[in-house]
Design an enzyme around this catalytic site. Structure first.
Site, PDB file in Angstrom:
ATOM      1  N   ASP A  12      15.047   7.401 -11.967  1.00  0.00           N
ATOM      2  CA  ASP A  12      15.320   6.751 -10.649  1.00  0.00           C
ATOM      3  C   ASP A  12      16.500   7.386 -10.059  1.00  0.00           C
ATOM      4  OD1 ASP A  12      14.992   5.025  -8.460  1.00  0.00           O
ATOM      5  OD2 ASP A  12      15.787   3.333  -9.461  1.00  0.00           O
ATOM      6  N   ASN A  14      16.705  10.090  -7.773  1.00  0.00           N
ATOM      7  CA  ASN A  14      16.659  11.352  -6.966  1.00  0.00           C
ATOM      8  C   ASN A  14      16.994  11.597  -5.655  1.00  0.00           C
ATOM      9  OD1 ASN A  14      15.768  12.325  -9.645  1.00  0.00           O
ATOM     10  ND2 ASN A  14      13.737  12.195  -9.154  1.00  0.00           N
ATOM     11  N   ARG A  16      18.592   9.347  -3.559  1.00  0.00           N
ATOM     12  CA  ARG A  16      20.013   8.817  -3.179  1.00  0.00           C
ATOM     13  C   ARG A  16      21.079   9.744  -3.781  1.00  0.00           C
ATOM     14  NH1 ARG A  16      18.939   3.024  -5.861  1.00  0.00           N
ATOM     15  NH2 ARG A  16      17.170   4.109  -6.823  1.00  0.00           N
ATOM     16  N   TRP A  17      20.714  10.328  -5.071  1.00  0.00           N
ATOM     17  CA  TRP A  17      21.546  11.656  -5.493  1.00  0.00           C
ATOM     18  C   TRP A  17      21.542  12.594  -4.409  1.00  0.00           C
ATOM     19  CZ3 TRP A  17      20.882  16.457  -6.531  1.00  0.00           C
ATOM     20  CH2 TRP A  17      21.790  17.301  -7.406  1.00  0.00           C
ATOM     21  N   HIS A  29      14.373  15.605  -5.827  1.00  0.00           N
ATOM     22  CA  HIS A  29      13.206  15.536  -6.823  1.00  0.00           C
ATOM     23  C   HIS A  29      13.303  17.089  -7.544  1.00  0.00           C
ATOM     24  CE1 HIS A  29      11.793  12.012  -5.205  1.00  0.00           C
ATOM     25  NE2 HIS A  29      11.550  12.449  -3.899  1.00  0.00           N
ATOM     26  N   SER A  57       4.541   6.487  -9.569  1.00  0.00           N
ATOM     27  CA  SER A  57       3.931   5.282  -9.719  1.00  0.00           C
ATOM     28  C   SER A  57       2.636   5.057  -8.845  1.00  0.00           C
ATOM     29  CB  SER A  57       4.837   4.028  -9.607  1.00  0.00           C
ATOM     30  OG  SER A  57       5.256   3.968  -8.285  1.00  0.00           O
ATOM     31  N   ARG A  63       5.068   6.308   0.053  1.00  0.00           N
ATOM     32  CA  ARG A  63       5.961   7.129   0.406  1.00  0.00           C
ATOM     33  C   ARG A  63       5.409   8.056   1.673  1.00  0.00           C
ATOM     34  NH1 ARG A  63       9.944   9.165  -4.626  1.00  0.00           N
ATOM     35  NH2 ARG A  63      10.204   7.090  -5.197  1.00  0.00           N
ATOM     36  N   LEU A 123       7.711  16.687 -30.879  1.00  0.00           N
ATOM     37  CA  LEU A 123       7.915  15.797 -30.016  1.00  0.00           C
ATOM     38  C   LEU A 123       6.869  15.236 -29.254  1.00  0.00           C
ATOM     39  CD1 LEU A 123      10.138  14.006 -28.480  1.00  0.00           C
ATOM     40  CD2 LEU A 123      10.485  16.111 -27.019  1.00  0.00           C
ATOM     41  N   ARG A 186      15.081  -3.647 -12.931  1.00  0.00           N
ATOM     42  CA  ARG A 186      13.879  -3.957 -12.943  1.00  0.00           C
ATOM     43  C   ARG A 186      12.879  -3.236 -13.431  1.00  0.00           C
ATOM     44  NH1 ARG A 186      14.820  -2.632  -7.538  1.00  0.00           N
ATOM     45  NH2 ARG A 186      13.538  -0.848  -6.820  1.00  0.00           N
ATOM     46  N   LEU A 187      11.532  -3.546 -14.049  1.00  0.00           N
ATOM     47  CA  LEU A 187      10.620  -2.586 -14.576  1.00  0.00           C
ATOM     48  C   LEU A 187       9.835  -1.752 -13.673  1.00  0.00           C
ATOM     49  CD1 LEU A 187       9.845  -4.947 -17.661  1.00  0.00           C
ATOM     50  CD2 LEU A 187      11.354  -3.119 -17.726  1.00  0.00           C
ATOM     51  N   SER A 188       9.510  -2.615 -12.512  1.00  0.00           N
ATOM     52  CA  SER A 188       8.844  -1.741 -11.592  1.00  0.00           C
ATOM     53  C   SER A 188       7.486  -1.101 -12.163  1.00  0.00           C
ATOM     54  CB  SER A 188       9.619  -0.198 -11.225  1.00  0.00           C
ATOM     55  OG  SER A 188      10.773  -0.776 -10.611  1.00  0.00           O
TER      56      SER A 188
END
Length: 236
Positions: A12, A14, A16-17, A29, A57, A63, A123, A186-188
């Site tokens: 979370d 991207n 706003r940064w 992004h 999501s 968007r 991994l 929150r978990l969104s």
């Protein structure tokens, strides 16, 4: 340091940064995508075996069309590049979510990446694309109901373990630690079934600025928790 076996991250902050840098959301992004590559290397180095990230999501389709176009092009480039990342880290990649909503070329790249990396075990990297936990659970229920109607599953035998086999994360252990960046708590609609006993860690650091020191801090905070009774461990 006791490293969690499975870490889940909500990527979370991207946009706003980028805004704070005086840049467009698309720049955030791009930088977020680059950071994900580095974090995969860090996870491998620290000994984390499973990493699951929330990249797009089911709600993200709301968007703007311009932003969605940027994200789709980013996915195209990242999925191609992820083959090299996978080879470098001996990393198996699995996409969770309903990929049928994506353009055919993106679906093709997903299948190619999963096929290329299927035998790697150092991994296990899950990327949630067009993912929503409620959607995942409903899709799983539909498959389970159909199998029950076909006589493949006896309703009285259905338990948690059987149901989990119908989720996108079948065969993947539940996360030990969830990290959400950029201050939201929150978990969104993310991994609602799988996070039932997971420790949560929230940080104000936006995803493009979340680096190895922040990751280690999250793991150290996880280690300070008492997994048996909840709360913080008492000093011995």
């Amino acid at each position: 340091m006791n490293v969690p076996n499975h870490i889940a991250i909500i990527l979370d902050g991207n946009g706003r940064w980028a805004k704070a840098q005086g840049k467009p959301r698309s720049y955030g992004h791009v930088k977020g995508c680059q950071n994900l590559e580095v974090i995969c290397d860090d996870m491998k180095e620290l000994g984390v075996k499973y990493l699951t990230v929330y990249a797009f999501s089911t709600e993200n389709w709301k968007r703007s069309q311009d932003e969605i176009k940027v994200l789709m092009n980013l996915f195209r480039g990242y999925l191609k590049k992820c083959i090299k990342i996978s080879e470098r880290n001996k990393m198996r990649v699995k996409i969770i979510g309903d990929i049928s909503a994506f353009d055919p070329d993106i679906q093709k790249k997903i299948r190619e990446l999963e096929e290329f990396s299927k035998d790697y075990t150092e991994l296990h990297f899950q990327i949630a694309l067009n993912y929503g936990s409620r959607d995942e659970i409903l899709r799983g229920i539909r498959k389970l109901v159909q199998d029950a109607a076909d006589g493949k599953v006896l309703p009285e035998k259905i338990d948690e373990q059987i149901f989990e086999n119908y989720l996108d994360t079948a065969g993947i252990p539940d996360p030990d630690l969830l990290i959400r960046t950029s201050g939201e708590q929150r978990l969104s609609n993310y991994l609602l079934w799988q996070l039932a006993y997971t420790e949560f860690y929230f940080t104000d650091v936006p995803w493009p600025a979340f680096h190895k020191p922040e990751l280690i801090e999250a793991i150290e905070t996880y280690n300070a928790r008492d997994r048996r009774y909840g709360g913080v461990k008492e000093e011995s």
